[in-house]
Design an enzyme around this catalytic site. Structure first.
Site, PDB file in Angstrom:
ATOM      1  N   GLY A   1       0.832  -1.197   0.000  1.00 11.37           N
ATOM      2  CA  GLY A   1       0.000   0.000   0.000  1.00 11.37           C
ATOM      3  C   GLY A   1       0.864   1.243   0.000  1.00 11.37           C
ATOM      4  O   GLY A   1       2.088   1.163   0.128  1.00 11.37           O
ATOM      5  N   LEU A   2       0.226   2.375  -0.138  1.00 15.06           N
ATOM      6  CA  LEU A   2       0.937   3.654  -0.160  1.00 15.06           C
ATOM      7  C   LEU A   2       1.674   3.916   1.149  1.00 15.06           C
ATOM      8  O   LEU A   2       1.328   3.349   2.192  1.00 15.06           O
ATOM      9  CB  LEU A   2      -0.059   4.803  -0.394  1.00 15.06           C
ATOM     10  CG  LEU A   2      -0.758   4.864  -1.746  1.00 15.06           C
ATOM     11  CD1 LEU A   2      -1.848   5.928  -1.716  1.00 15.06           C
ATOM     12  CD2 LEU A   2       0.247   5.146  -2.862  1.00 15.06           C
ATOM     13  N   SER A   3       2.665   4.782   1.087  1.00  8.40           N
ATOM     14  CA  SER A   3       3.299   5.269   2.306  1.00  8.40           C
ATOM     15  C   SER A   3       2.223   5.919   3.163  1.00  8.40           C
ATOM     16  O   SER A   3       1.344   6.625   2.661  1.00  8.40           O
ATOM     17  CB  SER A   3       4.377   6.308   1.938  1.00  8.40           C
ATOM     18  OG  SER A   3       5.000   6.815   3.089  1.00  8.40           O
ATOM     19  N   ALA A   4       2.246   5.652   4.464  1.00  8.89           N
ATOM     20  CA  ALA A   4       1.273   6.181   5.440  1.00  8.89           C
ATOM     21  C   ALA A   4      -0.101   5.518   5.332  1.00  8.89           C
ATOM     22  O   ALA A   4      -1.077   6.014   5.886  1.00  8.89           O
ATOM     23  CB  ALA A   4       1.134   7.700   5.337  1.00  8.89           C
TER      24      ALA A   4
ATOM     25  N   SER B   1       5.943  -1.827  -2.184  1.00 14.24           N
ATOM     26  CA  SER B   1       5.967  -2.733  -3.352  1.00 14.24           C
ATOM     27  C   SER B   1       4.984  -2.260  -4.426  1.00 14.24           C
ATOM     28  O   SER B   1       3.972  -2.904  -4.661  1.00 14.24           O
ATOM     29  CB  SER B   1       5.703  -4.186  -2.940  1.00 14.24           C
ATOM     30  OG  SER B   1       4.646  -4.326  -2.030  1.00 14.24           O
TER      31      SER B   1
END
Length: 198
Positions: A31-34, A105
């Site tokens: 998933g996205l950062s944060a 990823s």
């Protein structure tokens, strides 16, 4: 590539599983950062250890302090980062440990390669999409990375100046805008029980 090497077999996975009284698997959080990947991974690791299941968390930032400290964030380096951690995750799973791999990823082909590596070794691979809208991730921005990416300080930042290819068929889909960390960890835990991994 090395050519003068020989694979040395020892215990089979089944023998190791019977001796350790546990199955191995890789839980791959993407998933996205944060988005909440690392926080959920920490909660899940603690949940598993508390019930006596051997588990180990492999975190995107943590491995860059050692194993992958020679890699940057270009597409080529990201590919190599995930290739290496796929191999490490497979080793943990083969040892009958639950590997909890928490990595942005961003490229589907890299995650598919990680899955194929486990499938070829007859090992369980559970992809977990830690989903959150980009605007929510930016609001959280605990490390200030989105702000720096928007300012052009950080190049090749996933979701801003580099792509994120969301999973199409993840085994587990979490929405961290609506679900708490505890709920997310419990959802993965219940999946592992239902699939007879634990």
């Amino acid at each position: 590539m090395a050519t003068n090497i020989t694979w040395h077999p020892n215990l089979t996975y089944t023998e190791r599983s019977e001796l350790r009284k546990q199955n191995g698997a890789t839980i791959w959080l993407t998933g996205l950062s944060a988005s909440g990947k690392s926080t959920i991974a920490c909660a899940l690791e603690q949940l598993l250890l508390k019930v006596g299941v051997s588990a180990y968390r492999l975190d995107g930032d943590n491995v860059r302090f050692g194993l992958n400290k020679d890699l940057g964030f270009s597409e080529k380096d990201r590919n190599e980062n995930i290739r290496r951690i796929s191999e490490v995750s497979k080793l943990f799973a083969d040892s009958c440990t639950i590997a909890i791999s928490s990595f942005i990823s961003p490229y589907r082909i890299d995650r598919d390669s990680a899955r194929a590596l486990h499938r070829d070794g007859h090992l369980k691979f559970i992809e977990v999409f830690v989903d959150v809208p980009l605007e929510v991730a930016e609001q959280r921005d605990p490390k200030g990375l989105y702000k720096k990416a928007r300012e052009g300080v950080i190049k090749d930042f996933t979701g801003i100046s580099a792509p994120y290819e969301a999973p199409e068929n993840a085994e587990i889909h979490l929405n961290t805008e609506k679900q708490s960390v505890e709920e997310c960890a419990q959802q993965i835990f219940e999946y592992l029980k239902k699939d007879s991994i634990i």
